[in-house]
Design a protein around this motif. Sequence first.
Motif, short mmCIF file in Angstrom:
data_model
loop_
_atom_site.label_atom_id
_atom_site.label_comp_id
_atom_site.label_asym_id
_atom_site.label_seq_id
_atom_site.Cartn_x
_atom_site.Cartn_y
_atom_site.Cartn_z
N ASP A 1 -15.01 9.82 -22.11
CA ASP A 1 -15.78 10.42 -23.19
C ASP A 1 -14.83 11.17 -24.12
O ASP A 1 -14.30 12.23 -23.77
N GLY A 2 -14.64 10.59 -25.29
CA GLY A 2 -13.70 11.14 -26.26
C GLY A 2 -14.06 12.52 -26.76
O GLY A 2 -13.22 13.23 -27.30
N ARG A 3 -15.33 12.94 -26.56
CA ARG A 3 -15.72 14.29 -26.99
C ARG A 3 -15.01 15.34 -26.16
O ARG A 3 -14.89 16.49 -26.57
N LEU B 1 -20.31 9.22 -32.64
CA LEU B 1 -19.61 9.64 -31.41
C LEU B 1 -20.72 10.18 -30.52
O LEU B 1 -21.29 11.24 -30.78
N THR B 2 -21.05 9.41 -29.48
CA THR B 2 -22.30 9.68 -28.77
C THR B 2 -22.16 9.35 -27.29
O THR B 2 -21.03 9.20 -26.77
N ASP B 3 -23.30 9.23 -26.58
CA ASP B 3 -23.30 8.81 -25.18
C ASP B 3 -23.21 7.29 -25.13
O ASP B 3 -23.83 6.61 -25.96
N GLY C 1 -22.18 -2.27 -30.12
CA GLY C 1 -22.59 -1.23 -31.07
C GLY C 1 -21.43 -0.60 -31.82
O GLY C 1 -21.57 0.46 -32.41
N ALA C 2 -20.27 -1.25 -31.79
CA ALA C 2 -19.06 -0.70 -32.44
C ALA C 2 -18.59 -1.59 -33.59
O ALA C 2 -18.97 -2.76 -33.66
N THR C 3 -17.78 -1.02 -34.47
CA THR C 3 -17.18 -1.81 -35.55
C THR C 3 -15.70 -1.44 -35.66
O THR C 3 -15.32 -0.30 -35.37
N SER D 1 -11.27 4.40 -29.86
CA SER D 1 -10.18 3.47 -30.25
C SER D 1 -10.66 2.05 -30.48
O SER D 1 -9.96 1.25 -31.10
N GLY D 2 -11.86 1.71 -29.99
CA GLY D 2 -12.48 0.42 -30.30
C GLY D 2 -11.56 -0.77 -30.12
O GLY D 2 -11.13 -1.09 -29.01
N SER D 3 -11.25 -1.44 -31.21
CA SER D 3 -10.43 -2.66 -31.18
C SER D 3 -8.98 -2.40 -30.79
O SER D 3 -8.27 -3.33 -30.38
N GLY E 1 -5.26 5.93 -26.67
CA GLY E 1 -6.54 5.50 -27.24
C GLY E 1 -7.61 5.74 -26.19
O GLY E 1 -7.41 5.39 -25.02
N ILE E 2 -8.72 6.33 -26.58
CA ILE E 2 -9.81 6.57 -25.61
C ILE E 2 -11.12 6.05 -26.18
O ILE E 2 -11.44 6.29 -27.35
N ASP E 3 -11.84 5.29 -25.36
CA ASP E 3 -13.15 4.78 -25.76
C ASP E 3 -14.04 4.80 -24.52
O ASP E 3 -13.55 4.64 -23.40
N1 SAH Z 1 -10.96 2.89 -34.73
C1 SAH Z 1 -11.83 1.93 -34.12
C2 SAH Z 1 -13.26 2.34 -34.41
C3 SAH Z 1 -14.25 1.69 -33.53
S1 SAH Z 1 -15.94 2.18 -33.89
C4 SAH Z 1 -11.54 0.57 -34.73
O1 SAH Z 1 -11.29 0.54 -35.93
O2 SAH Z 1 -11.57 -0.44 -34.03
C5 SAH Z 1 -16.07 3.71 -33.03
C6 SAH Z 1 -15.75 3.66 -31.56
O3 SAH Z 1 -16.07 4.91 -30.99
C7 SAH Z 1 -16.52 2.61 -30.78
O4 SAH Z 1 -15.62 1.74 -30.17
C8 SAH Z 1 -17.32 3.42 -29.76
O5 SAH Z 1 -17.42 2.76 -28.51
C9 SAH Z 1 -16.49 4.69 -29.66
N2 SAH Z 1 -17.22 5.87 -29.20
C10 SAH Z 1 -18.43 6.35 -29.60
N3 SAH Z 1 -18.75 7.47 -28.91
C11 SAH Z 1 -17.71 7.72 -28.07
C12 SAH Z 1 -17.45 8.72 -27.08
N4 SAH Z 1 -18.31 9.70 -26.82
N5 SAH Z 1 -16.27 8.66 -26.41
C13 SAH Z 1 -15.39 7.66 -26.64
N6 SAH Z 1 -15.58 6.67 -27.53
C14 SAH Z 1 -16.73 6.71 -28.25
#
Ligand code: SAH
Length: 232
Positions: free
Chosen positions: A150-152, A222-224, A58-60, A89-91, A115-117
């Motif tokens: 949880d990045g929040r 930015l969710t669960d 579910g990420a981009t 941080s995703g990728s 980086g936190i994901d």
């Molecule tokens: N900067 C990254 C963006 C990835 S998309 C890139 O360019 O690769 C957004 C990312 O936010 C996803 O990887 C998703 O898993 C993460 N994300 C969404 N909600 C989050 C949360 N509550 N805590 C941490 N990461 C979260």
Amino acid sequence: MAWRCTGKTNVELINNMSNHNIISTEIAAAAMGKVDRANFVIRTSEAYEDSPQSIGHGATISAPHMHAFAVERLLPFLHPGARVLDVGSGSGYLTAVLHHLVSPPSGQSQGKVVGIDHIPELVDWSRSNLAKEGLGAALEEGKIEMVVGDGRQGYAADGPYDAIHVGAASPTLPQPLIDQLKAPGKMFIPIGTYSQAVWEIEKDVNGKVKKKEYMGVLYVPLTDAEKQKSGH
Ligand code: SAH
């Protein structure tokens, strides 16, 4: 126009963005030029397109022009030795770009990027992407740290931060992230649900917080973790 910036190589992509003023500083162009986007995507044949790309779960990975915009908004706080938090941080692509800005090879004071994901599979993948990119040593030395969480809530253990980048759209401005900003410090964060805009949150030396709204955007929420995996 962003699509015009697509290149056949990483160098061409960055040059095109500079020529179209999507990147307006040499320092951001140099940092982005050091990171091969092909090491951070699944469809490598589309690595140098100026568009977002699915990275699963579910990420981009964001479009290069959005990464460039974010870096340039934060640039005054990305000095050698700075501490940076990359939320969602995703990728790992942007984490790598931020690393080059705060830990230049000849720099006396080495910075740190966290980086936190919240998706463990993505954090593992980002670590292997960074290793492919030649940043395995930076990970081992702790100049880059990729954490699951949880990045929040931010990542208080390494704060406060000179700069915080949020790569996913938050319904509201998370207070823990404001608390973990240095004074002075700056945060880049997309805010909103159906309608989103990028906000720049700046804390001055006295701790006073100023907020400024930029253009409308479309980010992953930015969710669960459970909601993200189920697509809601
Ligand atoms: N900067 C990254 C963006 C990835 S998309 C890139 O360019 O690769 C957004 C990312 O936010 C996803 O990887 C998703 O898993 C993460 N994300 C969404 N909600 C989050 C949360 N509550 N805590 C941490 N990461 C979260």
